[in-house]
Design an enzyme around this catalytic site. Structure first.
Site, mmCIF file in Angstrom:
data_model
loop_
_atom_site.group_PDB
_atom_site.id
_atom_site.type_symbol
_atom_site.label_atom_id
_atom_site.label_comp_id
_atom_site.label_asym_id
_atom_site.label_seq_id
_atom_site.Cartn_x
_atom_site.Cartn_y
_atom_site.Cartn_z
ATOM 1 N N ARG A 103 0.814 -1.210 0.000
ATOM 2 C CA ARG A 103 0.000 0.000 0.000
ATOM 3 C C ARG A 103 0.851 1.264 0.000
ATOM 4 N NH1 ARG A 103 -3.919 0.256 -2.373
ATOM 5 N NH2 ARG A 103 -2.810 1.970 -3.357
ATOM 6 N N LYS A 121 2.208 24.629 -2.245
ATOM 7 C CA LYS A 121 0.900 24.018 -1.992
ATOM 8 C C LYS A 121 1.011 22.504 -2.155
ATOM 9 C CE LYS A 121 -1.542 28.209 -3.391
ATOM 10 N NZ LYS A 121 -2.447 28.847 -4.367
ATOM 11 N N LYS A 145 4.931 38.711 -0.525
ATOM 12 C CA LYS A 145 3.547 38.585 -0.976
ATOM 13 C C LYS A 145 2.694 39.702 -0.398
ATOM 14 C CE LYS A 145 2.178 34.622 -2.256
ATOM 15 N NZ LYS A 145 1.586 33.272 -2.333
ATOM 16 N N GLU A 183 5.426 39.906 -5.241
ATOM 17 C CA GLU A 183 4.107 39.677 -5.805
ATOM 18 C C GLU A 183 3.435 41.007 -6.133
ATOM 19 O OE1 GLU A 183 0.873 36.698 -4.333
ATOM 20 O OE2 GLU A 183 0.413 38.630 -3.406
ATOM 21 N N ASP A 230 0.381 38.204 -10.232
ATOM 22 C CA ASP A 230 -0.623 37.324 -9.624
ATOM 23 C C ASP A 230 -2.040 37.689 -10.046
ATOM 24 O OD1 ASP A 230 -1.342 35.189 -7.854
ATOM 25 O OD2 ASP A 230 -2.021 36.688 -6.414
#
Length: 300
Positions: free
Chosen positions: A106, A141, A173, A206, A228
């Protein structure tokens, strides 16, 4: 065939620690089903089958999983990481202790399916962007604890890795800008930090509007501009006019990276604007696993 070597950011001890953690999670005090049904000295041969077509990845890791359980297991691959497989193709076998094969099945499949799914999606996106010269990047992410596997899979699919974590690049950011007071203040502070701590750190900023792009350009002293959410998607319509204006405004002074609304459908239009990089969180946060099975074909 041999499988790929580890990427530079992933050491053998780190991989071993990840495998041990995952095996501990799965096995606990032991595989009671296998212990209850299979004599401990049973030998078997099992085959890996691609149940759909795609780019294979994770072969090196799967082999390490089996060798962690029993280093006497023999694992044979007819493919290498990054190779294409077609639906119905048998591309590997594992031979030896049935207990070890069943206990590792698995985890080996989970890793291969996820990595192959990421590599396959990346391969398609890279192919879509390639006529225009844009390069596909991953993001942070990723699945917690599996980032290095996720990023490795992107690399195997032909993409490139963005920063590995918060430590290897300064990426300013919107929330950093808000907390710093302005885009100018954030850039100046980042430059001072880089000078004092690590001159090799790249600085990326950003920007979400053409005004922010202009302000970042006027401030200078950066390495890349993140453009962005400058692509608007409305049904079948893909509007890249703002992104195109931003790329033109930058004029090649700094590298450009587009993010937001990045899908296989939108990538060609985004790449056509001339942007240098296209980053996609979907490659890792919305991965569809490639269907792979392991079947014991022979009890020896």
């Amino acid at each position: 065939m041999s499988t790929s070597a580890l990427p530079v950011y992933f050491t053998a001890p780190e991989l071993a620690a990840l495998i041990h953690l995952a095996l501990d999670e799965d096995l606990g005090t032991g595989d009671v089903t296998t212990a209850a049904t299979i004599p401990p000295d049973t030998k078997a041969s099992a085959s890996f089958l691609a149940k759909e077509s795609g780019t294979i990845a994770g072969l090196h890791v799967a082999k390490e999983v089996f060798h962690t359980l029993d280093d006497a297991l023999e694992v044979f691959w007819s493919k290498a990481d990054v190779d294409a497989v077609i639906k119905g193709e048998v591309f590997g076998t594992v031979v030896g202790s049935a207990h070890a094969i069943l206990s590792g099945e698995r985890l080996a499949l989970n890793i291969m399916q996820r990595m192959s799914g990421i590599a396959t999606a990346t391969h398609h996106m890279v192919h879509a962007a390639s006529p225009f010269g844009s390069r596909i990047l991953d993001t942070r992410k990723t699945a917690p604890g599996l980032r290095l596997l996720d990023k490795w899979a992107v690399k195997l699919g032909g993409g490139e890795n963005h920063r590995i974590g918060l430590f290897d690049m300064i990426l300013i950011k919107d929330n950093h800008i808000a907390a710093a007071g302005s885009i100018e203040q954030a850039i100046y502070a980042a430059q001072q930090f880089r000078t004092a701590n690590n001159p090799n750190l790249e600085i990326e900023v950003e920007t979400r509007t053409l005004d922010e792009v202009s302000r970042a350009l006027a401030t200078g002293g950066i390495d890349r501009l993140l453009l962005d959410n400058m692509v608007v998607v409305d049904g079948d319509e893909i509007n890249t006019s703002m992104l195109e204006s931003a790329v033109e405004l930058v004029g090649g002074r700094y590298a450009t990276e587009a993010s937001g609304n990045v899908t296989l459908k939108t990538v060609p239009a985004i790449a056509a604007t001339g942007v240098d990089f296209i980053s996609s969180g979907a490659l890792t946060h919305s991965v569809k696993a490639l269907d792979i099975s392991l079947k014991i074909a022979l009890s020896l």
